[in-house]
Design an enzyme around this catalytic site. Structure first.
Site, PDB file in Angstrom:
ATOM      1  N   SER A   1       0.864  -1.179   0.000  1.00  0.00           N
ATOM      2  CA  SER A   1       0.000   0.000   0.000  1.00  0.00           C
ATOM      3  C   SER A   1       0.897   1.225   0.000  1.00  0.00           C
ATOM      4  CB  SER A   1      -0.879   0.025   1.255  1.00  0.00           C
ATOM      5  OG  SER A   1      -1.548   1.270   1.388  1.00  0.00           O
TER       6      SER A   1
ATOM      7  N   TYR B   1      -3.316  -0.182  10.259  1.00  0.00           N
ATOM      8  CA  TYR B   1      -3.107  -0.524   8.848  1.00  0.00           C
ATOM      9  C   TYR B   1      -1.670  -0.247   8.416  1.00  0.00           C
ATOM     10  CZ  TYR B   1      -4.208  -0.697   3.830  1.00  0.00           C
ATOM     11  OH  TYR B   1      -4.258  -1.017   2.485  1.00  0.00           O
TER      12      TYR B   1
END
Length: 243
Positions: free
Chosen positions: A137, A150
């Site tokens: 990501s 996250y």
């Protein structure tokens, strides 16, 4: 040249878009997620779609799914290690412990278990080898506000990718990581909604199809070549360097 690929988190978002593209390109595609009905919707009308309902956090389930797909496809060429979650945004002292545990369970342990099962199959199949593509990501480079859960797990995926790349060399197992920034999915819709609620301009986005095309490029390479890290992001996002 088409082959076969197992995609985790294939029921929605980047996973679904990637699965649909690979099916269009003639690949045999293993569709893995927990939601059987959503997987069947993705598979509808595609003879080369293989539905695999499983939970990536359960070692026995993911190992069985990987081996089932490899048996049915005849060989495990590529795994797109994609399944992940984004728990509610919060300042560090307001993060609920259960959200931290959920993030680690899916985003880190789940990806480790998937890679572990794929590595074992690729190491012992004939011909030996294969490719694992981890979905990192932009958060593997730098965080968004309130995203400690996250972001921490996605930084860890970078270490996992490097380790798999090194350990896979003797067995012709290639491993790369794609770091995607602001592909339009249901997950990003939540971020956009929160921005609008705060009276802020929504973040720049790109069509999720571009992320899927990047995965296809990585998957098509021969095993003698590897994209170790690729970043594909909305052009107008702030520059994010790797620290």
């Amino acid at each position: 040249m088409a082959g076969n690929i197992l995609i985790t988190g294939a029921s929605s978002g980047i996973g679904r878009a990637t699965a649909e593209l690979f099916l269009e390109e003639g690949w045999t595609v293993g569709l893995l997620a927990r939601s059987l009905d959503k997987l069947e919707a993705v598979a509808a009308g595609h003879a080369k779609a293989v539905v695999l309902a499983a939970d990536v956090t359960r070692p026995d389930e993911i190992a069985a799914a990987v081996n089932d797909f490899a048996d049915r496809a005849g060989h495990l060429d590529v795994v797109f290690n994609n399944a992940g979650i984004f728990t509610p945004a919060a300042a560090l002292d307001e993060i609920r412990l259960e959200h931290w545990e959920q993030s680690v369970s899916v985003n880190l342990t789940g990806m480790f278990l998937t890679a572990r099962a794929a590595f074992a199959r690729m190491r012992h199949q004939a011909p030996q080898g294969g490719r694992i593509i981890n979905n990192g990501s932009i958060s593997a480079h730098a965080p968004r506000e309130g995203s400690a859960c996250y972001t921490t797990t996605k930084h860890a995926i970078t270490g996992l990718t490097k380790s798999i790349s090194l350990d896979g060399r003797p067995f012709d197992i290639a491993c790369g990581q794609i770091d995607i920034g602001n592909a339009r999915t249901d997950l990003l819709d939540g971020i956009i909604t929160r921005s609008l609620e705060k009276g802020e301009a929504p973040p720049p986005t790109m069509d999720v199809h571009h992320a899927a095309e990047a995965v296809l490029h990585m998957a098509r390479l021969p095993l003698e070549a590897n994209v170790q890290f690729m970043t594909v992001m909305a052009t107008k996002m702030p520059y994010i360097g790797r620290g």
